[in-house]
Design a protein around this motif. Structure first.
Motif, mmCIF file in Angstrom:
data_model
loop_
_atom_site.group_PDB
_atom_site.id
_atom_site.type_symbol
_atom_site.label_atom_id
_atom_site.label_comp_id
_atom_site.label_asym_id
_atom_site.label_seq_id
_atom_site.Cartn_x
_atom_site.Cartn_y
_atom_site.Cartn_z
ATOM 1 N N PHE A 32 18.871 32.353 49.625
ATOM 2 C CA PHE A 32 17.477 32.156 49.209
ATOM 3 C C PHE A 32 17.065 33.322 48.316
ATOM 4 N N ARG A 33 16.474 32.984 47.186
ATOM 5 C CA ARG A 33 16.103 34.012 46.205
ATOM 6 C C ARG A 33 14.626 34.318 46.270
ATOM 7 N N ARG A 34 14.272 35.615 46.021
ATOM 8 C CA ARG A 34 12.860 35.993 45.945
ATOM 9 C C ARG A 34 12.382 36.016 44.496
ATOM 10 N N ALA A 35 13.321 35.866 43.577
ATOM 11 C CA ALA A 35 12.977 35.836 42.151
ATOM 12 C C ALA A 35 13.920 34.848 41.472
ATOM 13 N N PRO A 36 13.511 34.290 40.346
ATOM 14 C CA PRO A 36 14.395 33.330 39.673
ATOM 15 C C PRO A 36 15.707 34.003 39.256
ATOM 16 N N ALA A 37 16.802 33.260 39.294
ATOM 17 C CA ALA A 37 18.096 33.781 38.841
ATOM 18 C C ALA A 37 18.236 33.524 37.350
ATOM 19 N N GLY A 38 19.289 34.046 36.764
ATOM 20 C CA GLY A 38 19.599 33.734 35.375
ATOM 21 C C GLY A 38 20.053 32.292 35.265
ATOM 22 N N ARG A 39 20.318 31.879 34.036
ATOM 23 C CA ARG A 39 20.721 30.495 33.809
ATOM 24 C C ARG A 39 22.055 30.197 34.506
ATOM 25 N N HIS A 40 22.943 31.181 34.515
ATOM 26 C CA HIS A 40 24.223 31.041 35.220
ATOM 27 C C HIS A 40 24.332 32.102 36.300
ATOM 28 N N VAL A 41 24.919 31.714 37.422
ATOM 29 C CA VAL A 41 25.103 32.655 38.521
ATOM 30 C C VAL A 41 26.600 32.838 38.774
ATOM 31 N N LEU A 42 27.054 34.075 38.575
ATOM 32 C CA LEU A 42 28.461 34.406 38.814
ATOM 33 C C LEU A 42 28.542 35.248 40.085
ATOM 34 N N LYS A 43 29.200 34.702 41.098
ATOM 35 C CA LYS A 43 29.332 35.408 42.370
ATOM 36 C C LYS A 43 30.760 35.899 42.513
ATOM 37 N N LEU A 44 30.897 37.185 42.751
ATOM 38 C CA LEU A 44 32.226 37.756 42.945
ATOM 39 C C LEU A 44 32.405 38.069 44.416
ATOM 40 N N CYS A 45 33.523 37.624 44.982
ATOM 41 C CA CYS A 45 33.757 37.908 46.387
ATOM 42 C C CYS A 45 34.088 39.376 46.552
ATOM 43 N N ARG A 46 33.333 40.036 47.426
ATOM 44 C CA ARG A 46 33.525 41.467 47.639
ATOM 45 C C ARG A 46 33.968 41.738 49.070
ATOM 46 N N ALA A 47 34.454 40.716 49.750
ATOM 47 C CA ALA A 47 34.886 40.901 51.135
ATOM 48 C C ALA A 47 36.289 41.501 51.183
ATOM 49 N N GLU A 48 36.776 41.749 52.396
ATOM 50 C CA GLU A 48 37.960 42.589 52.591
ATOM 51 C C GLU A 48 39.202 42.084 51.852
ATOM 52 N N ALA A 49 39.527 40.785 52.021
ATOM 53 C CA ALA A 49 40.772 40.286 51.424
ATOM 54 C C ALA A 49 40.734 40.424 49.906
ATOM 55 N N CYS A 50 39.578 40.140 49.314
ATOM 56 C CA CYS A 50 39.473 40.224 47.855
ATOM 57 C C CYS A 50 39.503 41.681 47.392
ATOM 58 N N GLN A 51 38.922 42.581 48.195
ATOM 59 C CA GLN A 51 39.012 44.008 47.868
ATOM 60 C C GLN A 51 40.466 44.448 47.889
ATOM 61 N N ALA A 52 41.192 43.982 48.915
ATOM 62 C CA ALA A 52 42.594 44.385 49.064
ATOM 63 C C ALA A 52 43.447 43.860 47.920
#
Lengths: 158, 123
Positions: free
Chosen positions: A70-90
């Motif tokens: 849930f957002r408190r402000a509008p997002a940009g036209r495109h939303v790029l989410k990068l996984c920052r959890a453990e396996a992806c960090q490793a």
């Protein structure tokens, strides 16, 4: 999936709230519907939801802030989410996140000045076996490397 | 006879290009005038081999992976001619995986469910 919504309008907000308040467990449904319509959940809508459901503002606020989608402000036209959890960090996610930040000139959690791209961290897309992974406007991408992250950033900037 | 080819439509397989591979296989087949049916399945869970492509043969389903859209032509040729291919993995049901790390009593469980998921077409 674009994340641009109509501008906030209290009457339209009240209408959306009324549409769903008869449901059992309506809080999440209403928050989703508001975000769907406006692209975010406007601060002013929180007391309106509370009043419609006969709950406290704190309860609605609590639900709203618990779910990071849930957002408190509008997002940009495109939303790029990068996984920052453990396996992806490793698997090298740190370097790729830094690369995306540098290319876009913003930090994770921010939106570019032209409102084109919102870059966000996400904590596990369940694609650990093909880490590092990302999501662009709802589309999953695994086995990220420098070339793929560059292509994703370029796609988001179009 | 129509050749049946299986490509996973699991989110994890799609994230590494399964849709592009299915599309490329369709184009490669059309170019050769070969009739194929592409069945989208669940994943067997062998994610390091996804996109994994299987073809029905009398020996069982023979798998190739990880396949990219650029491999579609050569993989299809290998399927048609039964010739060796660098991405050839053998009969899918016989691919050993994670056995060394698994307690023996869990092996049947761990093997059966993904095999079912990979075997069945998904709506």
């Amino acid at each position: 999936m674009m994340s641009v919504g109509e501008p906030w309008n209290p009457a339209r907000g009240a209408e959306i709230i009324a549409e769903h308040s008869h449901l059992e467990g309506p809080t999440l449904v209403i928050l989703h519907a508001l975000q769907e319509a406006f692209g975010y959940v406007p601060e002013a809508a929180i007391p309106m939801v509370a009043s419609a459901l006969n709950l406290s503002r704190a309860e609605i606020h609590g639900v709203f802030t618990f779910y990071h989608d849930f957002r408190r402000a509008p997002a940009g036209r495109h939303v790029l989410k990068l996984c920052r959890a453990e396996a992806c960090q490793a698997a090298g996610g740190d370097t790729l996140a830094a690369r995306a930040e540098a290319k876009l000139g913003i930090a994770l959690g921010d939106t570019t000045a032209d409102d084109l791209v919102t870059l966000e961290p996400i904590y596990c897309l369940g694609l650990c076996a093909t880490a590092p992974s990302a999501m662009l406007d709802g589309r999953l991408i695994g086995r990220l490397d420098e070339a793929r992250i560059d292509a994703l950033v370029a796609e988001a900037q179009r | 006879m129509t050749m049946r080819i299986f490509v996973s439509r699991d989110a994890g397989a799609v994230a590494v290009g399964a849709d592009e591979v299915a599309l490329a296989l369709g184009l490669a087949a059309a170019k050769r005038g070969v009739e194929i049916e592409i069945v989208r399945t669940g994943s067997r869970g062998l994610y390091w081999l996804e996109p994994m492509v299987e073809v029905a043969t009398p020996k069982g389903r023979v798998a190739f992976g990880p396949v990219t859209e650029f491999d579609a032509n050569s993989v299809l040729d290998a399927m048609l001619s039964d010739q060796p291919h660098p991405l050839w993995l053998g009969v899918a049901d016989e691919i050993p995986w994670a056995e060394a790390a698994d307690p023996p009593d869990l092996r049947p469980l761990r093997r059966d469910r993904p095999a079912l998921a990979g075997g069945l077409p998904r709506p």
